[in-house]
Design an enzyme around this catalytic site. Structure first.
Site, PDB file in Angstrom:
ATOM      1  N   SER A 146      -3.914  -8.035   7.887  1.00  0.00           N
ATOM      2  CA  SER A 146      -3.441  -6.630   8.113  1.00  0.00           C
ATOM      3  C   SER A 146      -2.738  -6.965   9.384  1.00  0.00           C
ATOM      4  O   SER A 146      -3.432  -7.299  10.432  1.00  0.00           O
ATOM      5  CB  SER A 146      -4.659  -5.548   8.280  1.00  0.00           C
ATOM      6  N   ASP A 165       0.772  -1.244  -0.154  1.00  0.00           N
ATOM      7  CA  ASP A 165      -0.018   0.091   0.024  1.00  0.00           C
ATOM      8  C   ASP A 165       1.047   1.249   0.023  1.00  0.00           C
ATOM      9  O   ASP A 165       0.697   2.342  -0.957  1.00  0.00           O
ATOM     10  CB  ASP A 165      -0.894   0.045   1.260  1.00  0.00           C
ATOM     11  N   ARG A 182       1.820   4.940  17.110  1.00  0.00           N
ATOM     12  CA  ARG A 182       1.472   6.227  16.220  1.00  0.00           C
ATOM     13  C   ARG A 182       1.697   7.355  16.686  1.00  0.00           C
ATOM     14  O   ARG A 182       2.067   8.236  15.855  1.00  0.00           O
ATOM     15  CB  ARG A 182      -0.059   5.968  16.062  1.00  0.00           C
ATOM     16  N   ASP A 217      -5.940   3.758  13.605  1.00  0.00           N
ATOM     17  CA  ASP A 217      -4.563   4.332  13.304  1.00  0.00           C
ATOM     18  C   ASP A 217      -4.837   5.578  12.756  1.00  0.00           C
ATOM     19  O   ASP A 217      -4.013   6.632  12.809  1.00  0.00           O
ATOM     20  CB  ASP A 217      -3.775   3.396  12.632  1.00  0.00           C
TER      21      ASP A 217
END
Ligand code: ARG
Length: 403
Positions: A176, A15, A96, A125
C-alpha cells in the site's frame, strides 16, 4: 427516484477505479471522480482522468494542488519541524486535509450530497478525510466502500474483470503506497513481518546510500523560516522540495523504517522515503539553533510536537492547529540565514551556518583571546541556581535515606 451524486477521491488505482461502478450500483448514484495532483509523480494525470470516465464516472476532474500543498501544508510542517515519533515527516497526514478541502468544494460545485474515499477501516487516512470533510461541510454524507460496503480486494478484482474495467489487476502492487511531493509511504506485504528488512525494490524517491560516491554540497537560504533560495538561486517552496528530493534522494537521504503508533490503536510497520523533507527539516532546525532565543526554542519544541500529533491525528481544521500555527509563525520571525549542507551516504549533514540575525556570539563563546564573557560571574550564578537542589538534597538525606 432521483439519482444520488457522489464525489469520489480518485487515485487511478484498482480500488478507487472499482469504487466508481460499485458506488453507482450500491447508492444508485452518478459518480464524479476527483483526482488530486499533490506531486506524487508517476502516471500522467490526464491518463488518470480518462480512466475514471472509462470506469463509468459521469465526470472526471483533475486538480493541480502541488503549489498549494507545498505552501500551505508542507511549509507549516517545515516550520514545525514536524516529525511524528521523532521520525516520520507526516507525509500522508498533510495531503489529506488539502484533498478533503477540494473534495468538499467539488461536492458543492457538482451538487453532490455524498463524498467517498477508498480507505480501509484500519488506518489513519479515513480519520483525516472524515474529520476534515465534517469540519468543512457537515451536511455531506461519507461512504467508504472498502470499509462500509464489503468491497474487499477479491471482490474488487472480480468486479473489475466482470465489468471489463480498463485496469490491469495483475499490476496491483503488493504494497500500500501513498506518495506526494513531501515523501512516500510504503506499507503491507512482506513488511508486515517486522523482522524483515526492506528490499531495494520498494524505494523510488531515493537511491541506495553509497559511501564511495562524491558528496553533494548544497546551500539553503531561509527567510523567517521559509526556504527562499538554493545555491543562491531563488526558489518557491515547491521548487525547494523538488530540487532537494532529487539531490538528497540521489544520496539515499531520508529513508525511514519504523513501527508507528496509529491513531486507531494499531502499531504498524512503515517505510518512508522523504529526501527533500528530511534535508529541509535538518537545515531549518540548525538555523533555528543559531537564531532562536533559548526560552522560545525550548518552548517551541513542545509546540512542534503537539502540532505534529494534531496533524497526524487528522485535526487540521481545528482552532488549536490554527492557534499553534500563529505561535509558530511568530517564533519563526528571524529564522533567516544560510545553511551549508553535505548530502552523502544516506545523510544530510550541516557543515556551516551564517546569519545576520545570529544569536551566536564568537566573543562570548570563544576560549581564545577576545573572550568577553566574565567567568567570575559564573560562580555566584551556580550558587544561587543550585540552592534549592542543595536544600532539598540535605533534607532528603535526613528523611529519605538519601533517595
Ligand atoms: N502511516 C502513515 C500515516 O498514517 C502512512 C499512511 C499511508 N497511506 C496509505 N494508504 N498507504 O500517515
Amino acid at each position: 427516484m432521483a439519482k444520488n451524486r457522489v464525489v469520489l477521491a480518485y487515485s487511478g488505482g484498482l480500488d478507487t477505479s472499482v469504487a466508481i461502478g460499485w458506488l453507482a450500483k450500491d447508492l444508485n448514484a452518478d459518480v464524479i471522480a476527483v483526482a488530486a495532483d499533490v506531486g506524487q509523480g508517476g502516471e500522467n494525470m490526464e491518463v488518470i482522468r480518462q480512466r475514471a470516465l472509462d470506469c463509468g464516472a459521469v465526470e472526471s476532474v483533475v486538480l493541480d494542488l502541488k503549489d498549494e500543498f507545498a505552501k500551505e501544508y508542507c511549509l507549516p510542517a517545515l516550520k514545525a519541524n514536524a516529525l511524528y515519533m521523532d521520525r516520520y515527516p507526516v507525509v500522508s497526514s498533510l495531503s489529506r486535509p488539502l484533498i478533503s478541502k477540494h473534495l468538499v468544494t467539488e461536492a458543492q460545485r457538482h451538487k453532490a450530497t455524498i463524498v467517498s474515499h477508498g480507505c480501509t477501516g484500519k488506518g489513519n487516512d479515513q480519520v483525516r478525510f472524515e474529520v476534515s470533510i465534517g469540519a468543512l461541510d457537515s451536511s455531506l454524507d461519507i461512504v467508504a466502500p472498502v470499509r462500509d460496503s464489503g468491497m474487499t480486494r477479491d471482490k474488487a478484482i472480480a468486479f473489475a474483470s466482470e465489468n471489463n474495467l480498463p485496469i490491469d489487476v495483475n499490476k496491483k502492487s503488493p504494497y500500500s503506497i501513498d506518495q506526494n511531493v513531501w515523501g512516500r509511504a510504503i506499507e503491507t506485504g512482506f513488511l508486515e513481518d517486522i523482522w524483515n528488512a526492506p528490499i531495494e525494490d520498494i524505494y523510488s524517491y531515493t537511491s541506495a546510500p553509497n559511501a564511495s560516491s562524491a558528496p553533494d554540497e548544497v546551500l539553503i537560504s531561509f527567510k523567517d523560516g521559509v526556504p527562499v533560495a538554493i545555491d543562491g538561486k531563488p526558489v518557491s517552496m515547491l521548487e525547494a522540495i523538488m530540487q532537494l528530493n532529487t539531490r538528497a534522494g540521489a544520496h539515499g537521504v531520508g529513508r525511514i523504517d519504523m513501527v508507528e503508533d496509529r491513531l486507531v490503536g494499531i502499531k504498524s510497520r512503515e517505510v518512508y522515503e522523504a529526501p527533500g523533507a528530511i534535508a529541509l527539516i535538518t537545515a531549518h532546525q540548525e538555523l533555528a539553533n543559531v537564531t532562536m532565543e533559548r526560552e522560545l526554542a525550548r518552548f517551541k519544541r513542545g509546540v512542534d510536537q503537539r502540532w505534529t500529533e494534531l496533524v497526524y491525528d487528522g485535526l487540521w481544521f481545528t482552532p488549536l492547529r490554527r492557534a499553534l500555527d500563529s505561535f509558530i509563525n511568530e517564533a519563526e520571525i528571524g529564522v533567516t540565514g544560510d545553511i551549508r549542507m553535505e548530502l552523502h551516504a544516506g545523510k544530510a549533514t550541516v557543515t556551516g551556518r551564517r546569519s545576520e540575525q545570529s544569536l551566536y556570539s564568537f566573543d562570548l563563546a570563544t576560549y581564545d583571546t577576545g573572550d568577553t564573557f566574565d567567568q567570575s560571574m559564573a560562580k555566584g550564578f551556580i550558587e544561587i541556581f543550585g540552592m534549592t537542589t542543595k536544600l532539598a538534597a540535605e533534607r532528603d538525606r535526613k528523611y529519605r535515606n538519601g533517595n
